[in-house]
Design an enzyme around this catalytic site. Structure first.
Site, PDB file in Angstrom:
ATOM      1  N   ASN A 194       0.818  -1.212   0.000  1.00 23.35           N
ATOM      2  CA  ASN A 194       0.000   0.000   0.000  1.00 23.35           C
ATOM      3  C   ASN A 194       0.856   1.269   0.000  1.00 23.35           C
ATOM      4  OD1 ASN A 194      -2.301   1.522   0.111  1.00 23.35           O
ATOM      5  ND2 ASN A 194      -2.862   0.966   2.215  1.00 23.35           N
TER       6      ASN A 194
ATOM      7  N   HIS B 207     -14.358  -4.501  10.832  1.00 24.40           N
ATOM      8  CA  HIS B 207     -14.015  -3.193  11.405  1.00 24.40           C
ATOM      9  C   HIS B 207     -15.274  -2.375  11.698  1.00 24.40           C
ATOM     10  CE1 HIS B 207      -9.911  -3.207   9.092  1.00 24.40           C
ATOM     11  NE2 HIS B 207     -10.049  -4.232   9.915  1.00 24.40           N
TER      12      HIS B 207
ATOM     13  N   ARG C 151     -13.512  -5.207  15.423  1.00 21.80           N
ATOM     14  CA  ARG C 151     -12.474  -4.248  15.809  1.00 21.80           C
ATOM     15  C   ARG C 151     -13.117  -2.879  15.972  1.00 21.80           C
ATOM     16  NH1 ARG C 151      -7.522  -1.817  12.195  1.00 21.80           N
ATOM     17  NH2 ARG C 151      -9.200  -0.430  11.551  1.00 21.80           N
TER      18      ARG C 151
ATOM     19  N   TYR D 154      -6.648   7.626  12.986  1.00 21.82           N
ATOM     20  CA  TYR D 154      -6.542   6.334  12.296  1.00 21.82           C
ATOM     21  C   TYR D 154      -7.822   5.503  12.450  1.00 21.82           C
ATOM     22  CZ  TYR D 154      -5.663   1.502  11.390  1.00 21.82           C
ATOM     23  OH  TYR D 154      -5.788   0.235  10.904  1.00 21.82           O
TER      24      TYR D 154
ATOM     25  N   ASP E 107      -6.949  -1.563  17.620  1.00 23.43           N
ATOM     26  CA  ASP E 107      -5.632  -1.392  16.995  1.00 23.43           C
ATOM     27  C   ASP E 107      -5.053  -0.042  17.429  1.00 23.43           C
ATOM     28  OD1 ASP E 107      -3.450  -1.309  15.325  1.00 23.43           O
ATOM     29  OD2 ASP E 107      -4.546  -1.922  13.519  1.00 23.43           O
TER      30      ASP E 107
ATOM     31  N   HIS F  42      -2.119   0.935  16.546  1.00 23.86           N
ATOM     32  CA  HIS F  42      -1.350   1.324  15.359  1.00 23.86           C
ATOM     33  C   HIS F  42      -0.003   1.961  15.688  1.00 23.86           C
ATOM     34  CE1 HIS F  42      -1.730   1.902  10.873  1.00 23.86           C
ATOM     35  NE2 HIS F  42      -2.373   0.778  11.097  1.00 23.86           N
TER      36      HIS F  42
ATOM     37  N   GLU G 101      -3.918  -4.471  19.518  1.00 28.82           N
ATOM     38  CA  GLU G 101      -2.986  -4.692  18.405  1.00 28.82           C
ATOM     39  C   GLU G 101      -1.957  -3.569  18.297  1.00 28.82           C
ATOM     40  OE1 GLU G 101      -5.037  -5.107  14.689  1.00 28.82           O
ATOM     41  OE2 GLU G 101      -3.212  -4.834  13.519  1.00 28.82           O
TER      42      GLU G 101
ATOM     43  N   GLU H  80       1.851  -6.877  11.533  1.00 31.40           N
ATOM     44  CA  GLU H  80       1.437  -6.658  10.140  1.00 31.40           C
ATOM     45  C   GLU H  80       2.525  -5.988   9.305  1.00 31.40           C
ATOM     46  OE1 GLU H  80      -2.035  -4.212  10.979  1.00 31.40           O
ATOM     47  OE2 GLU H  80      -1.023  -2.468  10.156  1.00 31.40           O
TER      48      GLU H  80
ATOM     49  N   ARG I 159       0.447 -11.308  13.305  1.00 29.38           N
ATOM     50  CA  ARG I 159      -0.449 -10.586  12.400  1.00 29.38           C
ATOM     51  C   ARG I 159       0.046 -10.506  10.968  1.00 29.38           C
ATOM     52  NH1 ARG I 159      -4.559  -9.166  11.643  1.00 29.38           N
ATOM     53  NH2 ARG I 159      -4.688  -6.916  11.663  1.00 29.38           N
TER      54      ARG I 159
ATOM     55  N   HIS J  56      -3.244 -10.670   8.627  1.00 25.36           N
ATOM     56  CA  HIS J  56      -3.643  -9.312   8.254  1.00 25.36           C
ATOM     57  C   HIS J  56      -4.521  -9.371   6.996  1.00 25.36           C
ATOM     58  CE1 HIS J  56      -2.060  -5.086   7.017  1.00 25.36           C
ATOM     59  NE2 HIS J  56      -2.922  -4.947   7.997  1.00 25.36           N
TER      60      HIS J  56
ATOM     61  N   ASP K  34      -6.318  -3.458   1.616  1.00 26.80           N
ATOM     62  CA  ASP K  34      -5.160  -3.375   0.720  1.00 26.80           C
ATOM     63  C   ASP K  34      -4.452  -4.717   0.510  1.00 26.80           C
ATOM     64  OD1 ASP K  34      -4.674  -1.946   3.468  1.00 26.80           O
ATOM     65  OD2 ASP K  34      -2.715  -2.771   2.976  1.00 26.80           O
TER      66      ASP K  34
ATOM     67  N   GLU L  18      -8.626 -11.471   9.767  1.00 29.85           N
ATOM     68  CA  GLU L  18      -9.210 -10.148   9.496  1.00 29.85           C
ATOM     69  C   GLU L  18      -9.811 -10.165   8.085  1.00 29.85           C
ATOM     70  OE1 GLU L  18      -6.316  -7.034   9.212  1.00 29.85           O
ATOM     71  OE2 GLU L  18      -7.760  -5.473   9.748  1.00 29.85           O
TER      72      GLU L  18
ATOM     73  N   TRP M 283       2.372   6.439  12.380  1.00 32.80           N
ATOM     74  CA  TRP M 283       0.984   6.356  11.899  1.00 32.80           C
ATOM     75  C   TRP M 283       0.399   4.994  12.189  1.00 32.80           C
ATOM     76  CZ3 TRP M 283      -1.528   3.489   7.908  1.00 32.80           C
ATOM     77  CH2 TRP M 283      -2.905   3.843   7.753  1.00 32.80           C
TER      78      TRP M 283
HETATM   79  O1  KDG Z   1      -1.787  -0.320   4.562  1.00 30.18           O
HETATM   80  C1  KDG Z   1      -1.946  -0.124   5.925  1.00 30.18           C
HETATM   81  C2  KDG Z   1      -3.151  -0.908   6.425  1.00 30.18           C
HETATM   82  O2  KDG Z   1      -3.086  -2.210   5.943  1.00 30.18           O
HETATM   83  C3  KDG Z   1      -3.236  -0.944   7.936  1.00 30.18           C
HETATM   84  O3  KDG Z   1      -3.364   0.351   8.440  1.00 30.18           O
HETATM   85  C4  KDG Z   1      -4.430  -1.779   8.369  1.00 30.18           C
HETATM   86  O4  KDG Z   1      -3.643  -1.770  10.635  1.00 30.18           O
HETATM   87  C5  KDG Z   1      -4.332  -2.276   9.772  1.00 30.18           C
HETATM   88  C6  KDG Z   1      -5.117  -3.447  10.124  1.00 30.18           C
HETATM   89  O5  KDG Z   1      -4.947  -3.949  11.231  1.00 30.18           O
HETATM   90  O6  KDG Z   1      -5.908  -3.894   9.290  1.00 30.18           O
HETATM   91 MG    MG Z   2      -3.353  -3.197  12.274  1.00 26.75          MG
END
Ligand code: KDG
Ligand code: MG
Length: 398
Positions: A37, A122, A147, A159, A206, A208, A232, A258, A279, A308, A312, A335, A398
Site C-alpha cells: 500500500n 471493522h 475491531r 486512524y 488497533d 497502530h 494490536e 502486520e 499478524r 492481516h 489493501d 481479518e 501512523w
Molecule cells: O496499509 C496499511 C493498512 O493495511 C493498515 O493500516 C491496516 O492496521 C491495519 C489493520 O490492522 O488492518
Molecule cells: Mg493493524
C-alpha cells in the site's frame, strides 16, 4: 514443466493492487499478490526488472528452492518491497502446484483443520452513536468479532475512523494525534461499548504503533475490565524487548506483526511468549512458505495466527491466507474487510464469506482468476497512506 512467462498487472478498481501471473509451458498459470500500500510501483519494478528474468526457464514445482534463491541470492535481504515480491512468486507457484495436483491449496498444506474460518470486521465512529451504529451493522453482516476504532475529542482525523481525505488528491492526508487524549478517552469508549453490546461479543482494538511500552502497559491494564480479544500494535515493535514491560503489567492479549517481513522480526516476541497473535500477511511476509513456518514456530508457545486482511490485501493475497487458515492447527482469527463489486469484477474468486466465516472453496489452486481486460479498465492511481502529526506539528508513528 517450465516457467515460460511472468507478467505484473497493476490495476486500481477503487484502490491499487499488484498481481504477478506466472505461466508455464503446460498452459497452467498461477497468481500472486504483491500489493504494498502506497509503494505499489516499487514492487512492480522489483518483480519486472529483477525477478521475472530469473524465473523464465525454471521448474515451477521447486517452490522452496525458488524462495531460497530469491531471498539469499539477492544478497540484500528482508524489507517490505523485497518480501512482497518474493511472496507473489511463492503464492503463484503454490497456485500452479495445486492446480497441477487438481486440489485446493489447503489440501497440500495438510488438509482442513476446521470447517470454516472465523473472521473479524471493522467498526469505527467519530462519536459513540456513530460507533454503535457501525458495530450493529457488522453484527448484522454476521461478523463474530469486531475491531473498534474511535474518534478522540480534540482531534480532527484519527486512524481507522473514516474520512481523512488528502487536501491534494494523490498526496498524503495529514492525521493528528495526542496520546494523552487518546489514553483518557479509549477506556471510556470500551466501557460504553460493553454496556451497549454485553459481555459476549469479542472486541479488538488497533493502537497502530503509537504508544511507548509504559503507555501501552497502562492502557492494557485499564482495558482489562472490558475483556478485549486483543490490543494490536500497541508499540512500534521493531523494539521487540519493549514488549517485556507491556507483558509484565497487563493480561490484555497482544497482537503484533502486520509490518513484519521475516521470522527474525518475531524472534524475541515468540520465544519469550510476549504476544498472543501473529499478524503478518502472506503478501508481506514472503508468501505461504515462510508464514507456515512462522505459525509452526509459534504453536508451542501457544501463539495463534491472525493474518492481516484489510482492504489493501488483494483477493489473491486473501485467498492464500484463507487456505493457510484452513490448514494450520494454531489458527486464531482472520481479518476480513471485504471487497467492492468493482474489485470482484477484476478478481473472480472461489472463496466465500457466509455468516462471518470464510471458506476457500474447492477449486484447484488458490481459487482466484484475474480478468485482465477488466483490470486494464482501471489503471494505476498514485496514492499514499496518511502521515500522522502531533498537535505541535511533530511527525508521529501512523
Ligand atoms: O496499509 C496499511 C493498512 O493495511 C493498515 O493500516 C491496516 O492496521 C491495519 C489493520 O490492522 O488492518
Ligand atoms: Mg493493524
Amino acid at each position: 514443466m517450465k516457467i515460460v512467462d511472468a507478467t505484473v498487472v497493476v490495476t486500481s478498481p477503487g484502490r491499487n493492487f499488484v498481481t504477478l501471473k506466472i505461466e508455464t509451458d503446460d498452459g497452467v498459470s498461477g497468481l500472486g499478490d504483491a500489493t504494498l500500500n502506497g509503494r505499489e510501483l516499487a514492487v512492480a519494478s522489483y518483480l519486472r526488472d529483477h525477478v521475472v528474468p530469473l524465473l523464465i526457464g525454471t521448474d515451477p514445482h521447486r517452490i522452496e528452492d525458488t524462495w531460497q534463491s530469491l531471498y539469499r541470492g539477492a544478497y540484500w535481504r528482508r524489507g517490505p518491497v523485497t518480501m512482497a515480491a518474493i511472496a507473489a512468486v511463492d503464492v503463484a507457484l503454490w497456485d500452479i502446484k495445486a492446480k497441477v495436483a487438481s486440489l485446493p491449496l489447503y489440501q497440500l498444506l495438510g488438509g482442513a483443520s476446521r470447517e470454516r474460518v472465523r473472521t473479524y470486521g471493522h467498526a469505527s465512529g467519530g462519536s459513540l452513536p456513530e460507533l454503535f451504529d457501525a458495530v450493529r451493522a457488522r453484527i448484522e453482516q454476521g461478523y463474530p468479532a469486531i475491531r473498534v476504532q474511535t474518534g478522540v475529542p480534540g482531534l480532527r482525523r484519527v486512524y481507522g475512523v473514516s474520512g481523512s481525505p488528502a487536501v491534494d488528491p494523490g498526496l498524503p492526508a495529514v492525521e493528528d494525534w495526542d496520546t494523552a487524549a487518546y489514553l483518557r478517552h479509549l477506556p471510556r469508549v470500551f466501557e460504553a461499548v460493553r454496556a451497549e453490546f454485553g459481555p459476549d461479543l469479542p472486541l479488538l482494538h488497533d493502537a497502530h504503533h503509537r504508544l511507548t511500552p509504559q503507555q501501552a502497559a497502562r492502557l492494557g491494564k485499564e482495558l482489562e475490565p472490558y475483556d478485549l480479544f486483543w490490543l494490536e500494535d500497541c508499540t512500534p515493535a521493531e523494539n521487540q524487548e519493549g514488549l517485556r514491560l507491556v507483558r509484565r503489567h497487563t493480561t490484555t492479549p497482544l497482537a503484533i506483526g502486520e509490518v513484519f517481513n521475516t521470522v527474525f522480526d518475531y524472534q524475541t516476541l515468540v520465544t519469550e511468549q510476549l504476544i498472543d497473535f501473529v499478524r503478518s500477511a502472506v503478501t508481506h511476509f514472503g508468501g505461504v512458505t515462510p508464514l507456515k513456518k512462522l505459525f509452526d514456530l509459534a504453536a508451542p508457545y501457544q501463539i495463534r495466527s491472525a493474518i492481516h486482511g484489510p482492504e489493501d490485501i488483494s483477493p489473491v493475497g486473501m485467498a492464500a491466507a484463507i487456505h493457510l487458515d484452513m490448514a494450520i492447527h494454531n489458527f486464531g482469527i482472520q481479518e476480513y474487510a471485504g471487497y467492492t463489486d468493482r474489485t470482484d469484477e477484476v478478481f473472480r474468486r472461489a472463496f466465500t464469506f457466509v455468516d462471518g466465516h470464510l471458506h476457500p472453496g474447492d477449486t484447484p489452486g488458490i481459487g482466484v482468476e484475474l480478468d485482465e481486460q477488466a483490470a486494464a479498465a482501471h489503471p494505476y492511481e498514485r496514492s499514499y497512506l496518511p502521515v500522522n502529526r502531533l498537535l505541535d506539528g511533530t511527525v508521529h508513528d501512523w
